[in-house]
Design a protein around this motif. Structure first.
Motif, short mmCIF file in Angstrom:
data_model
loop_
_atom_site.label_atom_id
_atom_site.label_comp_id
_atom_site.label_asym_id
_atom_site.label_seq_id
_atom_site.Cartn_x
_atom_site.Cartn_y
_atom_site.Cartn_z
N PHE A 149 8.31 9.80 10.22
CA PHE A 149 8.96 10.81 9.39
C PHE A 149 8.70 12.24 9.86
O PHE A 149 9.40 13.17 9.46
N THR A 150 7.67 12.45 10.67
CA THR A 150 7.10 13.78 10.88
C THR A 150 8.10 14.89 11.18
O THR A 150 8.07 15.94 10.53
N PRO A 151 9.02 14.76 12.16
CA PRO A 151 9.88 15.90 12.49
C PRO A 151 10.71 16.41 11.32
O PRO A 151 10.77 17.61 11.06
N GLY A 152 11.35 15.49 10.58
CA GLY A 152 12.22 15.92 9.49
C GLY A 152 11.50 16.45 8.28
O GLY A 152 12.12 17.02 7.38
N LYS A 153 10.18 16.30 8.25
CA LYS A 153 9.38 16.74 7.11
C LYS A 153 8.57 18.00 7.40
O LYS A 153 7.78 18.43 6.55
N ASN A 154 8.77 18.62 8.57
CA ASN A 154 7.88 19.71 8.93
C ASN A 154 8.57 20.95 9.48
O ASN A 154 7.95 21.77 10.14
N PHE A 155 9.86 21.12 9.17
CA PHE A 155 10.50 22.39 9.52
C PHE A 155 9.81 23.50 8.73
O PHE A 155 9.45 23.32 7.56
N PRO A 156 9.60 24.67 9.34
CA PRO A 156 8.85 25.74 8.66
C PRO A 156 9.49 26.14 7.33
O PRO A 156 10.71 26.26 7.21
N GLY A 157 8.62 26.33 6.34
CA GLY A 157 9.06 26.86 5.05
C GLY A 157 10.01 25.98 4.29
O GLY A 157 10.86 26.48 3.55
N THR A 158 9.87 24.65 4.41
CA THR A 158 10.80 23.75 3.73
C THR A 158 10.14 22.95 2.60
O THR A 158 10.77 22.03 2.07
N ARG A 210 -10.39 6.24 1.02
CA ARG A 210 -11.01 5.15 1.77
C ARG A 210 -10.96 5.41 3.27
O ARG A 210 -11.83 4.98 4.00
N PHE A 211 -9.89 6.12 3.74
CA PHE A 211 -9.80 6.33 5.18
C PHE A 211 -10.10 7.76 5.62
O PHE A 211 -10.35 8.00 6.80
N THR A 212 -10.10 8.71 4.68
CA THR A 212 -10.42 10.09 5.05
C THR A 212 -11.12 10.77 3.88
O THR A 212 -10.77 10.52 2.72
N PRO A 213 -12.10 11.61 4.15
CA PRO A 213 -12.73 12.34 3.05
C PRO A 213 -11.73 13.31 2.42
O PRO A 213 -10.97 13.97 3.13
N LEU A 214 -11.73 13.37 1.11
CA LEU A 214 -10.95 14.38 0.41
C LEU A 214 -11.84 15.58 0.13
O LEU A 214 -13.01 15.42 -0.25
N SER A 215 -11.27 16.77 0.31
CA SER A 215 -12.03 18.01 0.15
C SER A 215 -11.35 18.89 -0.88
O SER A 215 -10.13 18.81 -1.08
N PRO A 216 -12.11 19.76 -1.55
CA PRO A 216 -11.50 20.70 -2.49
C PRO A 216 -10.38 21.49 -1.82
O PRO A 216 -10.54 21.99 -0.71
N GLY A 217 -9.27 21.59 -2.52
CA GLY A 217 -8.12 22.31 -2.00
C GLY A 217 -7.12 21.45 -1.27
O GLY A 217 -6.01 21.90 -0.98
N ASP A 218 -7.48 20.20 -0.95
CA ASP A 218 -6.50 19.29 -0.36
C ASP A 218 -5.36 19.05 -1.35
O ASP A 218 -5.58 19.01 -2.57
N VAL A 219 -4.16 18.89 -0.82
CA VAL A 219 -2.97 18.71 -1.66
C VAL A 219 -2.35 17.34 -1.37
O VAL A 219 -2.20 16.96 -0.20
N ILE A 220 -2.00 16.62 -2.43
CA ILE A 220 -1.31 15.34 -2.29
C ILE A 220 -0.05 15.38 -3.14
O ILE A 220 -0.11 15.60 -4.35
N ALA A 221 1.10 15.18 -2.49
CA ALA A 221 2.38 15.08 -3.19
C ALA A 221 2.67 13.60 -3.43
O ALA A 221 2.50 12.77 -2.53
N HIS A 269 0.84 -1.19 0.00
CA HIS A 269 0.00 0.00 0.00
C HIS A 269 0.89 1.25 0.00
O HIS A 269 2.05 1.20 0.39
N PRO A 270 0.35 2.40 -0.42
CA PRO A 270 1.13 3.64 -0.38
C PRO A 270 1.58 3.99 1.03
O PRO A 270 0.83 3.83 2.00
N SER A 271 2.82 4.45 1.15
CA SER A 271 3.36 4.94 2.41
C SER A 271 3.03 6.43 2.51
O SER A 271 3.41 7.22 1.63
N LEU A 272 2.33 6.83 3.57
CA LEU A 272 1.83 8.20 3.67
C LEU A 272 2.35 8.89 4.92
O LEU A 272 2.57 8.26 5.96
N PHE A 273 2.55 10.19 4.82
CA PHE A 273 2.81 11.03 5.98
C PHE A 273 2.20 12.40 5.72
O PHE A 273 1.80 12.71 4.58
N LEU A 274 2.11 13.22 6.75
CA LEU A 274 1.45 14.53 6.65
C LEU A 274 2.45 15.64 6.86
O LEU A 274 3.44 15.50 7.60
#
Length: 286
Positions: free
Chosen positions: A171-180, A231-242, A97-102
């Protein structure tokens, strides 16, 4: 259309990209839809196009400051390990399955922004990617309907602070420094992209090619990603997926290569423009 978000005359605005100028929607449209997120939530891309044709205000792009394409998405979801070349260089096993993080919204940056490497880390790495923006929301979206839910596409750079990314298995800490996480320079609407799988992605550091891949090489393609996430969360207009990065990241080179102060990193995708940023240093982060 190509749509950009930016600051003009001290106010956040958006408009159509036209050579060296932006076309802003008229004041009455802006009053109802102050940003691109509200346009998408109102399903008003067609109305925006009509408003631009009827009474656009032209401004010099040089008189604006870029913003991330969608500065304030409701969800910012990233797919990891989505090219065989990147899976191979990380020596990870294939996933069913796809590996996901936020990512947090304040981790976003714009085209031309300086990306600040925290002074306590030397492992500041690039990850060129394609991102797509949801135009029509939904839950349990079928693969065959996925593209009907996409508003458009843009370049994305999932810049990572590798040591902080690997403090634990999360992964969260290394992926969420401001403006990166630069996102732009603009959004190309889906109707202008005949086949997203045929697009080519290239990441350059100081002009040298670091990553090169076809979007057709994604392990989990866009319909699979949309179906799985919805399947696990509703997608809404304006949501972004990389959608993930190909092989060629600096951390897995021999020897490793990381971005340093003064470097310029570029992500280019066929027809979607060039996302360009210079690297700086956050000297307060000691």
């Amino acid at each position: 259309m190509k749509l950009a978000s930016f600051i003009h005359a001290g106010q956040p605005r958006y408009g159509q990209v036209l050579a060296e100028r932006f076309l802003l929607p008229p004041a009455d449209f802006l009053a109802r839809h102050p940003d691109l997120l509200s346009v998408l939530r109102a399903q008003a891309l067609g109305e925006l196009e009509q408003a631009l044709q009827a009474g656009a205000v032209s401004v010099d792009a040089a008189q604006t400051q870029a913003l991330p394409v969608i500065p304030n998405p409701g969800k910012l979801i990233c797919v990891g390990l989505n090219y065989k070349t990147h899976v191979a260089e990380t020596r990870r096993a294939d996933s069913e399955h796809p590996s996901l993080f936020l990512r947090f919204n304040d981790s976003l940056a714009a085209d031309g922004d300086e990306l600040l490497r925290p002074a306590f880390s030397e492992r500041f790495d690039w990850e060129g990617e394609l991102a797509f923006v949801i135009g029509r929301g939904g839950r349990h979206i079928a693969k065959e309907d996925a593209f009907d839910h996409i508003a458009g596409y843009a370049c994305f750079n999932d810049v990572s602070v590798r040591d902080w990314q690997r403090h634990t298995h999360q992964f969260t800490p290394g992926k969420n420094f401001p403006g990166t996480a630069p996102f732009g320079p603009w959004l190309v609407t889906r109707d202008e992209v005949a086949d997203v799988r045929s697009l080519a992605l290239q990441t350059r550091l100081n002009g040298s090619v670091m990553q090169q891949a076809s979007l057709g090489d994604l392990i989990f393609d866009i319909p699979t990603i949309v179906a799985y996430v919805s399947r696990f969360t509703p997608l809404s207009p304006g949501d972004v997926i990389a959608t993930g990065t190909p092989g060629g990241v600096g951390d897995r080179r021999e020897p490793p290569l990381y971005m340093k102060h003064g470097d310029v990193v570029e992500v280019e995708i066929t027809g979607l423009g060039v996302l360009r940023n210079r690297i700086g240093t956050d000297s307060a982060a000691v």
